[in-house]
Design a protein around this motif. Structure first.
Motif, PDB file in Angstrom:
ATOM      1  N   HIS A  80      11.329  -1.076  39.855  1.00  0.00           N
ATOM      2  CA  HIS A  80       9.908  -0.995  40.188  1.00  0.00           C
ATOM      3  C   HIS A  80       9.610   0.164  41.131  1.00  0.00           C
ATOM      4  O   HIS A  80      10.422   0.490  42.004  1.00  0.00           O
ATOM      5  CB  HIS A  80       9.444  -2.288  40.869  1.00  0.00           C
ATOM      6  CG  HIS A  80       9.594  -3.505  40.029  1.00  0.00           C
ATOM      7  ND1 HIS A  80       8.699  -3.875  39.061  1.00  0.00           N
ATOM      8  CD2 HIS A  80      10.573  -4.468  40.012  1.00  0.00           C
ATOM      9  CE1 HIS A  80       9.095  -5.008  38.492  1.00  0.00           C
ATOM     10  NE2 HIS A  80      10.235  -5.379  39.054  1.00  0.00           N
ATOM     11  N   LEU A  82       6.435  -0.726  36.846  1.00  0.00           N
ATOM     12  CA  LEU A  82       7.802  -0.370  36.454  1.00  0.00           C
ATOM     13  C   LEU A  82       7.975   1.142  36.471  1.00  0.00           C
ATOM     14  O   LEU A  82       7.029   1.893  36.253  1.00  0.00           O
ATOM     15  CB  LEU A  82       8.101  -0.901  35.054  1.00  0.00           C
ATOM     16  CG  LEU A  82       8.132  -2.423  34.918  1.00  0.00           C
ATOM     17  CD1 LEU A  82       8.257  -2.821  33.462  1.00  0.00           C
ATOM     18  CD2 LEU A  82       9.274  -3.018  35.733  1.00  0.00           C
ATOM     19  N   ASN A 119       3.141  -3.855  35.862  1.00  0.00           N
ATOM     20  CA  ASN A 119       4.086  -4.399  36.841  1.00  0.00           C
ATOM     21  C   ASN A 119       4.776  -3.282  37.609  1.00  0.00           C
ATOM     22  O   ASN A 119       5.881  -3.447  38.102  1.00  0.00           O
ATOM     23  CB  ASN A 119       5.130  -5.286  36.154  1.00  0.00           C
ATOM     24  CG  ASN A 119       4.504  -6.467  35.451  1.00  0.00           C
ATOM     25  OD1 ASN A 119       3.593  -7.109  35.978  1.00  0.00           O
ATOM     26  ND2 ASN A 119       4.958  -6.734  34.243  1.00  0.00           N
ATOM     27  N   CYS A 179      14.993  -4.187  44.345  1.00  0.00           N
ATOM     28  CA  CYS A 179      13.869  -4.234  43.410  1.00  0.00           C
ATOM     29  C   CYS A 179      13.443  -2.850  42.943  1.00  0.00           C
ATOM     30  O   CYS A 179      12.969  -2.673  41.818  1.00  0.00           O
ATOM     31  CB  CYS A 179      12.678  -4.952  44.036  1.00  0.00           C
ATOM     32  SG  CYS A 179      13.060  -6.603  44.652  1.00  0.00           S
ATOM     33  N   HIS A 213       0.127  -1.920  43.278  1.00  0.00           N
ATOM     34  CA  HIS A 213       0.780  -3.132  43.763  1.00  0.00           C
ATOM     35  C   HIS A 213      -0.256  -4.244  43.863  1.00  0.00           C
ATOM     36  O   HIS A 213      -1.443  -3.995  43.965  1.00  0.00           O
ATOM     37  CB  HIS A 213       1.426  -2.856  45.120  1.00  0.00           C
ATOM     38  CG  HIS A 213       2.606  -3.723  45.403  1.00  0.00           C
ATOM     39  ND1 HIS A 213       3.569  -3.386  46.314  1.00  0.00           N
ATOM     40  CD2 HIS A 213       2.994  -4.919  44.895  1.00  0.00           C
ATOM     41  CE1 HIS A 213       4.485  -4.333  46.363  1.00  0.00           C
ATOM     42  NE2 HIS A 213       4.166  -5.270  45.507  1.00  0.00           N
TER      43      HIS A 213
END
Length: 576
Positions: free
Chosen positions: A188, A199, A197, A184, A128
């Motif tokens: 994610h 994912l 990112n 989200c 993150h």
């Protein structure tokens, strides 16, 4: 004793099985959740998250080139988190309790995750955005009364779009479903992932986890858009928000397409209406198609969806060959330098080179090979037909289809009359017409594009009242008529004879003042038989009248150039 021994054995076995079962449960339920094993990271401080089989104390040890360090952890509702500091290179992290080690992961810390100097079984792991955020579990997980953070619970109505995290990120006209719902984690992994990112899955695999109906489209279609083939859905779609429907990127659809295809399709002076409106999907399917170019329909059928009038027109008897094959052989479906989007030569950048006569140049592009003789007349003829000179091929020809030969808009004479009004009045108002005129075949004498003779005639034809005899002066007429009528004094092929004397020969074959065909004949039409003129243009100031009378065996002529005379093939007339 036997029963007691059997009881002891049973209890011993049961206890052993229980121990094995407990250890098995612990081994199955105590493990690291984050990060993944065999990961490569660039952050030295990371938060380890794990799950235990119970709430007893556990230990996490880190072994690297700096040595081995052990940390105690107290689970909260069987979950724990712990911040660790890594060193460059390989870091071995183990989870243990009194029963032993239950899980081990290995992490490599590097400065540049794009390098590939690590072992093949290691994979880059994307954390993150910041270590602080990663470490503050309470941002997402609620604390209980003991100020502990049970990992399995998340804050109600959790959203990442906060002033502290992603401010104003959810402002858009069209929002992706999970994004709009604030869910989200549908796409994610909030802690980290092997995908950029963070994912959950790579590329289209992530999209297909919801859009499963599209998963096999690249396999089942003949023509697949390159991003679809590569599984790069986000090349065109914004997974969060967009100003356009279907979550498309850029300001317009045309702008999106130009991101890959450049502006070569939109840089023309005159654009096709769908291109000008910025909606490429009027003609193209963005994902897959059974047609080349990802077109929504095959060939001309696509054009006919809008150009319905043309479809009816193309039912005529003679369809121009390019039209029958593909409209785009002549028209650029995106645009060009002409109102009708005609094709032409391009420069090295793919832009059309403006030309003075685009229709003519387009036609010549094919007809140089198909009709080299006609093109030679167009390009090299001393005298050019006015529409050809102006490059207006479509003044006479229809480029699509017609019921007339040579792609003519109407019968040939009708086309000629549309400009040559005086000739129309002469011909339509006369009793007797020349054979080619009578059959509406102007082109039998005239070349409609270009020629080396006056009036676009196919061959030489003298316009003078009289001159020295030369057979070449009558080349046009003798394309059909037998030249023996002017070469042989006793010719049998002409009816203009007094007895056996050939009067054509008498009038024409002279060294001085030999008459020409148009001295007596009007080559288009007349009110006198044999196309005899009513007036002979003697010079610029006056004309000579002719009165011709035809009989079964001859005729008579009253004219200003000699006395009235008669001729007869059977009973020759005596003349002075």
């Amino acid at each position: 004793m036997t029963k007691i021994r059997q009881l002891i054995i049973c209890l011993t076995l049961s206890f052993t099985i229980c121990i094995i079962h407990v250890q098995t449960v612990k081994a199955e339920t105590a493990y690291f959740i984050y990060p993944a094993d065999k990961s490569v990271v660039t952050v030295s401080k990371i938060v380890i998250i794990g799950k235990t089989g119970d709430n007893r104390n556990h230990s996490v040890s880190v072994e690297n080139r700096s040595g081995k360090k052990k940390h105690s952890v107290t689970p909260a509702d069987k979950y724990f988190n712990l911040e660790l500091k890594l060193t460059q290179g390989r870091n071995t992290i183990s989870l243990s309790n009194a029963s032993g080690t239950s899980d081990t992961i290995e992490i490599i810390l590097t400065d540049n995750i794009s390098e590939t100097s690590w072992p093949d079984d290691f994979t880059p792991y994307y954390l993150h955005s910041s270590n602080n955020l990663t470490g503050e579990c309470v941002l997402c997980h609620p604390a209980n009364k003991k100020n502990k953070t049970p990992y399995k619970n998340v804050t109600q109505q959790l959203t990442c779009m906060t002033d502290a995290c992603h401010p104003k990120f959810d402002e858009g006209k069209f929002l992706h479903g999970p994004f709009q719902a604030g869910f989200c984690v549908a796409c994610h992994n909030p802690h980290g992932s092997e995908q950029k990112n963070f994912l959950k899955h790579f590329g289209a695999t992530l999209c297909f986890s919801c859009h499963d109906e599209a998963e096999n489209m690249a396999k089942e279609s003949e023509h697949v858009h390159f991003p679809v083939l590569k599984g790069e859905c986000t090349s065109c779609h914004d997974p969060h928000k967009s100003k356009l429907e279907y979550h498309l990127k850029r300001e317009t659809i045309a702008g999106l397409c130009a991101g890959c295809h450049g502006e070569v399709f939109t840089s023309h002076s005159v654009l096709h209406e769908p291109v000008e409106s910025g909606d490429c999907t009027v003609c193209h399917v963005p994902h897959i198609s059974e047609n080349k170019g990802l077109l929504s329909d095959n060939g001309n059928d696509l054009c006919f969806k809008c150009h319905t009038v043309r479809k009816e027109e193309f039912q005529s008897a003679n369809v121009h060959e390019p039209v029958a094959k593909d409209c785009t052989l002549c028209h650029d479906p995106h645009g060009s330098e002409t109102v009708t989007h005609l094709r032409g030569e391009k420069d090295e950048n793919g832009n059309y080179i403006p030309v003075e006569k685009p229709i003519k140049e387009l036609c010549l592009g094919c007809h140089r090979k198909l009709d080299p003789e006609v093109v030679d007349q167009i390009e090299n003829g001393t005298i050019q037909h006015d529409p050809v000179l102006k490059g207006e091929c479509t003044l006479c020809h229809t480029p699509h289809s017609t019921n007339h030969k040579k792609q003519l808009k109407a019968p040939l004479s009708e086309i000629c009359y549309s400009c040559h009004q005086k000739m129309k009045e002469l011909i339509t108002g006369s009793m007797y017409r020349h054979g080619p005129v009578r059959t509406d075949d102007c082109a039998q004498c005239h070349l409609p594009h270009g020629a080396d003779n006056h009036d676009l005639l196919r061959a030489n034809f003298s316009k003078k009242y009289a001159n020295e005899f030369n057979i070449e002066n009558f080349a046009l007429c003798f394309n059909c008529h037998n030249p023996d009528m002017v070469l042989n004094n006793k010719s049998e092929i002409t009816g203009f004879k007094n007895g056996s004397n050939n009067l054509h020969y008498l009038h024409v074959n002279r060294k001085k003042n030999g008459r020409n065909c148009n001295t007596c004949h009007n080559i288009h039409a007349s009110d006198q038989e044999k196309h005899i003129r009513e007036k002979v243009p003697f010079n610029r100031r006056f004309s000579i009248k002719i009165e011709f009378t035809k009989t079964d065996t001859g005729g008579g002529c009253v004219v200003g150039c000699h006395k009235p005379r008669k001729y007869d093939r059977i009973n020759p007339k005596i003349t002075n």
